[in-house]
Scaffold this active site. Sequence first.
Site, PDB file in Angstrom:
ATOM      1  CE  LYS A   1      -3.704   2.536   0.667  1.00  0.00           C
ATOM      2  NZ  LYS A   1      -4.675   2.654  -0.430  1.00  0.00           N
TER       3      LYS A   1
ATOM      4  CG  ASN B   1       0.363   6.551  -5.730  1.00  0.00           C
ATOM      5  OD1 ASN B   1       0.041   7.045  -6.807  1.00  0.00           O
ATOM      6  ND2 ASN B   1      -0.510   6.177  -4.818  1.00  0.00           N
TER       7      ASN B   1
ATOM      8  N   GLY C   1      -7.064  -4.168 -14.543  1.00  0.00           N
ATOM      9  CA  GLY C   1      -8.077  -5.152 -14.923  1.00  0.00           C
ATOM     10  C   GLY C   1      -7.585  -6.560 -15.170  1.00  0.00           C
TER      11      GLY C   1
ATOM     12  CB  CYS D   1      -3.435   8.664  -5.370  1.00  0.00           C
ATOM     13  SG  CYS D   1      -4.984   8.276  -4.523  1.00  0.00           S
TER      14      CYS D   1
ATOM     15  CG  ASN E   1     -10.297   2.847  -4.705  1.00  0.00           C
ATOM     16  OD1 ASN E   1      -9.757   3.633  -3.923  1.00  0.00           O
ATOM     17  ND2 ASN E   1      -9.692   2.444  -5.820  1.00  0.00           N
TER      18      ASN E   1
ATOM     19  N   GLY F   1      -4.457  -6.527  -9.391  1.00  0.00           N
ATOM     20  CA  GLY F   1      -5.021  -5.700  -8.320  1.00  0.00           C
ATOM     21  C   GLY F   1      -6.392  -6.165  -7.889  1.00  0.00           C
TER      22      GLY F   1
END
Lengths: 266, 313
Positions: free
Chosen positions: B52, B135, B252, B138, B76, B273
């Site tokens: 994470k 990251n 996906g 996001c 999400n 994922g």
Amino acid sequence: MKLLSGEILANKKYGSSLYKLEVFSPYICRNAIPGQFVEVKCSTEDATDPLLRRPFGIYEIDKRFNVFSLLYIVRGKGTAFLSRMEKGQNLDFIGPLGNGLKFDLDDGKKYILIGGGIGIAPLCLAAAHLAEKEKEILFIAGFKDNVFFSWEKDIAKITQNYRIFTEDGSFGEKGLPTSYLAANIKKLNNSIIIACGPSDMLRVIQEILVNAHGFTALSLLEERMACGIGACMGCVIKIKEADGTVVYKKVCSDGPVFNLMEVIFE
Amino acid sequence: MNEVLKNNKGLSLTIGKSLFKNPVFVNSGTFAGGVEYNAFFDISKLGAVTTKSFSLEKKEGNAPPRIWETSSGMLNSIGLQNEGINYFLDTQLCKMKELGADIILSIFGCDTEEFKKIAAKIKTIEKELKAVELNLSCPNVREGGMAFCAAPGQIGPVVSEIKNIIDVPLIVKLSPNFNTIIESAIISKENGADAISIINTITGTAFDIETFKPRLANISGGLSGPAIKPVALFHVYRLAKEKILPVIGMGGISCWQDAVEFLIAGACAIGVGTANFINPVISEKIIEGIAGYMVSMGFSSLDEMVGKAIKES
Ligand SMILES: Cc1cc2nc3c(=O)[nH]c(=O)nc-3n(C[C@H](O)[C@H](O)[C@H](O)COP(=O)(O)OP(=O)(O)OC[C@H]3O[C@@H](n4cnc5c(N)ncnc54)[C@H](O)[C@@H]3O)c2cc1C
Ligand SMILES: Cc1cc2nc3c(=O)[nH]c(=O)nc-3n(C[C@H](O)[C@H](O)[C@H](O)COP(=O)(O)O)c2cc1C
Ligand code: FES
């Protein structure tokens, strides 16, 4: 917890949109405790719609035959798929999940189980467990209408000490389980309350108990889930901890059982 | 066990100076630190576990509801809830090592300064990491996040500053929400990055037609799952063709056939994922599936299959 496949032994219609699904699973029967749930794949093996597994509380466990059951209401695509599954097919599920209810059976307390709608499902397993240990229980159920009419025979097998309320008076007594609780709060003290149902009902119970003494209150909560095992942070609710700090907790792995008085409803 | 699986070399790859035993990684935020999933299969079999995303301090994330399912996908709006980098260093790293996981640490900062501070903290344990993933994509946070991809000029300093502090392969994770992937990849490379991860989620929303309220408290969220696969695959193909940096493809992927499609489109490795939520052992199955495919197609190493579709088109 394990990824499991279990044969469906029955998928019985209990009411217009209410079903009971019986599944063979020695693993669940050996390992699950009341309040825990399973995450069910509600589509054919490679289908991607509906995509995510659906969580259901464990309703009954019959250790003699290694069969557990789910009681579910058809709401959308996933539960509609489930209602079409037949005896002999295999159910793909993960479980047992969540913290579940851990009882201190020597505490000398009564248990009051309050369920609203399908919230009665996980409470029935708790009631069966407590009844087996000869604990004093009172089961209070509240429904909108008579969809749960055939369910009464299941609770009657567990305890005779139950009250059923419906909003339209179509079965049981006309009224709300929360009004019954409020009216009888004094004589019910020294109890452990376990509640499961719509958040409006849980909020009212919380309000009733704020000014009452001699209760421990637990609640089984629901939130939309993705992983179901504590990995995605998708299913959080707000909890006010004993020291006053407000934190997000995961319903799937920190719960679904929480101290009702610590839950913040928004 | 087939030949390719037995002979681990057939599935292995390198990114920067790190060797990965196979090209099947799991995506940041969908696998926590892997401890939960180890109940279902041995996570040390994975090419890498991407953690994470961790920020410098603990982040509480967005208000619930945070999840809404859509046709073959999910939105999400977690908002990067995490316990802060110290939690990774003091608690999670140790658990992941015990399980034998090969670790890609995902980190997130609002700005270059926060990234630098996190890098300084991980310096002491850098040898335990196969790579660090930044990251920069996001969609669910107000500061940082995909703002880096909206203005790719900001990516350069982040990458170069981190590169100055730690000596670990750096992966830059990019967003499909702006048409800046190629530009961002070039900047990343110029500043010392070793690979690009694409794609992070695609911004989307959903409303309740009876109450008129948004389905997510945050209103918008990131779309993931099978619904985004063609979009992800196209981004991977387009970037891989440019041969700027190795590409880790994700979005996906739900079965080994999906994974193979990304590899032939030019991804050097792939990430699983949302599919973990539906089948917690799927990534192990994907490793076996890729190996089986390689045998049946006569490929003896990943290099022989990666980018096949680019060569053909
Ligand atoms: C821990 C837990 C235990 C549960 N136990 C039971 C049970 O024993 N029996 C039962 O019938 N249902 C139970 N539920 C609710 C059940 O998971 C949902 O009804 C189901 O997911 C609906 O799926 P669907 O595809 O049919 O409907 P969808 O099309 O997904 O949704 C239809 C409606 O159901 C609501 N809903 C969907 N998912 C959830 C969810 N996870 N929690 C609350 N509401 C939801 C939606 O808001 C929507 O209004 C439980 C939920 C949780 C979290
Ligand atoms: C619940 C959830 C949480 C995520 N959290 C992160 C995160 O913390 N950091 C990150 O870089 N990507 C995060 N992502 C994005 C995924 O890593 C991945 O890029 C994206 O979901 C596409 O892949 P998928 O379709 O296989 O899930 C998250 C995705 C989901 C579904
Ligand atoms: S559903 Fe993933 S953390 Fe609870």
